[in-house]
Design a protein around this motif. Sequence first.
Motif, PDB file in Angstrom:
ATOM      1  N   GLY A   1       2.641  -9.746   6.644  1.00 51.59           N
ATOM      2  CA  GLY A   1       3.458  -8.601   7.025  1.00 51.59           C
ATOM      3  C   GLY A   1       4.920  -8.913   6.819  1.00 51.59           C
ATOM      4  N   CYS A   2       5.738  -7.877   6.848  1.00 51.43           N
ATOM      5  CA  CYS A   2       7.176  -8.069   6.660  1.00 51.43           C
ATOM      6  C   CYS A   2       7.857  -8.385   7.987  1.00 51.43           C
ATOM      7  N   CYS A   3       8.987  -9.067   7.903  1.00 53.68           N
ATOM      8  CA  CYS A   3       9.724  -9.539   9.074  1.00 53.68           C
ATOM      9  C   CYS A   3      10.439  -8.400   9.797  1.00 53.68           C
ATOM     10  N   ASP A   4      11.006  -8.723  10.949  1.00 55.88           N
ATOM     11  CA  ASP A   4      11.699  -7.714  11.751  1.00 55.88           C
ATOM     12  C   ASP A   4      13.031  -7.278  11.154  1.00 55.88           C
ATOM     13  N   THR A   5      13.551  -7.983  10.163  1.00 54.59           N
ATOM     14  CA  THR A   5      14.738  -7.538   9.455  1.00 54.59           C
ATOM     15  C   THR A   5      14.369  -6.428   8.470  1.00 54.59           C
ATOM     16  N   SER A   6      13.134  -6.424   8.008  1.00 56.50           N
ATOM     17  CA  SER A   6      12.647  -5.428   7.047  1.00 56.50           C
ATOM     18  C   SER A   6      12.564  -4.053   7.699  1.00 56.50           C
ATOM     19  N   PRO A   7      12.679  -2.985   6.901  1.00 54.93           N
ATOM     20  CA  PRO A   7      12.640  -1.639   7.468  1.00 54.93           C
ATOM     21  C   PRO A   7      11.380  -1.329   8.280  1.00 54.93           C
ATOM     22  N   ALA A   8      10.220  -1.767   7.829  1.00 59.61           N
ATOM     23  CA  ALA A   8       8.968  -1.360   8.477  1.00 59.61           C
ATOM     24  C   ALA A   8       8.447  -2.333   9.541  1.00 59.61           C
ATOM     25  N   GLN A   9       8.879  -3.574   9.551  1.00 53.83           N
ATOM     26  CA  GLN A   9       8.513  -4.559  10.577  1.00 53.83           C
ATOM     27  C   GLN A   9       6.992  -4.653  10.787  1.00 53.83           C
ATOM     28  N   HIS A  10       6.256  -4.814   9.705  1.00 48.52           N
ATOM     29  CA  HIS A  10       4.797  -4.807   9.779  1.00 48.52           C
ATOM     30  C   HIS A  10       4.192  -6.043  10.460  1.00 48.52           C
ATOM     31  N   ALA A  11       4.848  -7.204  10.414  1.00 47.20           N
ATOM     32  CA  ALA A  11       4.294  -8.377  11.098  1.00 47.20           C
ATOM     33  C   ALA A  11       4.231  -8.136  12.604  1.00 47.20           C
TER      34      ALA A  11
ATOM     35  N   ALA B   1       0.818  -1.215   0.000  1.00 47.05           N
ATOM     36  CA  ALA B   1       0.000   0.000   0.000  1.00 47.05           C
ATOM     37  C   ALA B   1       0.852   1.264   0.000  1.00 47.05           C
ATOM     38  N   ALA B   2       2.003   1.219   0.672  1.00 49.66           N
ATOM     39  CA  ALA B   2       2.875   2.394   0.792  1.00 49.66           C
ATOM     40  C   ALA B   2       4.005   2.405  -0.232  1.00 49.66           C
ATOM     41  N   GLU B   3       3.970   1.458  -1.175  1.00 50.85           N
ATOM     42  CA  GLU B   3       5.020   1.305  -2.175  1.00 50.85           C
ATOM     43  C   GLU B   3       6.383   1.082  -1.528  1.00 50.85           C
ATOM     44  N   GLY B   4       6.386   0.324  -0.417  1.00 48.46           N
ATOM     45  CA  GLY B   4       7.606  -0.030   0.288  1.00 48.46           C
ATOM     46  C   GLY B   4       8.146  -1.373  -0.162  1.00 48.46           C
ATOM     47  N   TRP B   5       9.055  -1.928   0.625  1.00 44.73           N
ATOM     48  CA  TRP B   5       9.682  -3.208   0.297  1.00 44.73           C
ATOM     49  C   TRP B   5       9.962  -3.984   1.575  1.00 44.73           C
ATOM     50  N   TRP B   6      10.286  -5.250   1.424  1.00 44.06           N
ATOM     51  CA  TRP B   6      10.502  -6.139   2.565  1.00 44.06           C
ATOM     52  C   TRP B   6      11.649  -7.101   2.281  1.00 44.06           C
ATOM     53  N   VAL B   7      12.118  -7.747   3.369  1.00 44.05           N
ATOM     54  CA  VAL B   7      13.143  -8.783   3.237  1.00 44.05           C
ATOM     55  C   VAL B   7      12.467 -10.147   3.195  1.00 44.05           C
ATOM     56  N   HIS B   8      11.760 -10.502   4.265  1.00 39.33           N
ATOM     57  CA  HIS B   8      11.026 -11.770   4.319  1.00 39.33           C
ATOM     58  C   HIS B   8       9.600 -11.502   4.753  1.00 39.33           C
ATOM     59  N   LEU B   9       8.727 -12.466   4.494  1.00 39.46           N
ATOM     60  CA  LEU B   9       7.307 -12.302   4.805  1.00 39.46           C
ATOM     61  C   LEU B   9       6.868 -13.246   5.906  1.00 39.46           C
ATOM     62  N   ARG B  10       5.944 -12.770   6.725  1.00 40.35           N
ATOM     63  CA  ARG B  10       5.362 -13.539   7.821  1.00 40.35           C
ATOM     64  C   ARG B  10       3.841 -13.483   7.713  1.00 40.35           C
ATOM     65  N   ARG B  11       3.193 -14.583   8.083  1.00 32.74           N
ATOM     66  CA  ARG B  11       1.741 -14.706   7.979  1.00 32.74           C
ATOM     67  C   ARG B  11       1.134 -14.861   9.359  1.00 32.74           C
TER      68      ARG B  11
ATOM     69  N   TRP C   1      19.893  -1.660  -0.194  1.00 29.92           N
ATOM     70  CA  TRP C   1      18.952  -2.261   0.759  1.00 29.92           C
ATOM     71  C   TRP C   1      19.649  -2.870   1.962  1.00 29.92           C
ATOM     72  N   GLN C   2      20.841  -3.423   1.794  1.00 28.80           N
ATOM     73  CA  GLN C   2      21.524  -4.091   2.908  1.00 28.80           C
ATOM     74  C   GLN C   2      21.917  -3.103   4.013  1.00 28.80           C
ATOM     75  N   THR C   3      22.021  -1.833   3.697  1.00 28.28           N
ATOM     76  CA  THR C   3      22.330  -0.829   4.719  1.00 28.28           C
ATOM     77  C   THR C   3      21.069  -0.351   5.439  1.00 28.28           C
ATOM     78  N   ARG C   4      19.901  -0.772   4.993  1.00 26.38           N
ATOM     79  CA  ARG C   4      18.626  -0.292   5.540  1.00 26.38           C
ATOM     80  C   ARG C   4      17.890  -1.329   6.380  1.00 26.38           C
ATOM     81  N   ILE C   5      18.471  -2.493   6.546  1.00 28.57           N
ATOM     82  CA  ILE C   5      17.773  -3.549   7.276  1.00 28.57           C
ATOM     83  C   ILE C   5      18.158  -3.559   8.750  1.00 28.57           C
ATOM     84  N   HIS C   6      17.335  -4.218   9.541  1.00 32.41           N
ATOM     85  CA  HIS C   6      17.561  -4.321  10.989  1.00 32.41           C
ATOM     86  C   HIS C   6      18.290  -5.612  11.309  1.00 32.41           C
TER      87      HIS C   6
END
Length: 148
Positions: free
Chosen positions: A74-84, A56-66, A143-148
Amino acid sequence: MIRVAFPPGKATRNAGGPAPADAPGPGTWQTVGMAEIDGIDVTAAPSGTGCAECLAAEGWWVHLRRCAQCGHIGCCDTSPAQHATAHYKATGHPLIRSFEPGEDWFYSYETGEAYDGPALAPPEHRPVTQPVPGPEGRVPDDWQTRIH
């Protein structure tokens, strides 16, 4: 909440061993046996093939969680937004399952432990053609500099 009883041995994986490297938090794999687990609805379909909020926000993720209770992706905790994790905090839904091909582990935000569990409504993972990180065309070169 839905209660799911696992058959003997079904919920066992490396009891006492370390959780996956990208599991969102500390914990160990546990033997669950016939334990009943709150927060799993095997009939809830996934909300889509990518992180709902990132798409929805035109963002990106590393891995996905359901979310194992409602199917939210949602995206994983390594991803910038940590939506899961944000979904868990907003809803209280305690269990997630990896939405990555070849991974079938569950993780409890409440206990910090990972588990095996039942099959969920299909599809059980993101499309195998979807790149990691994803989605295609939105991942920055650094992207590798933007992950958690």
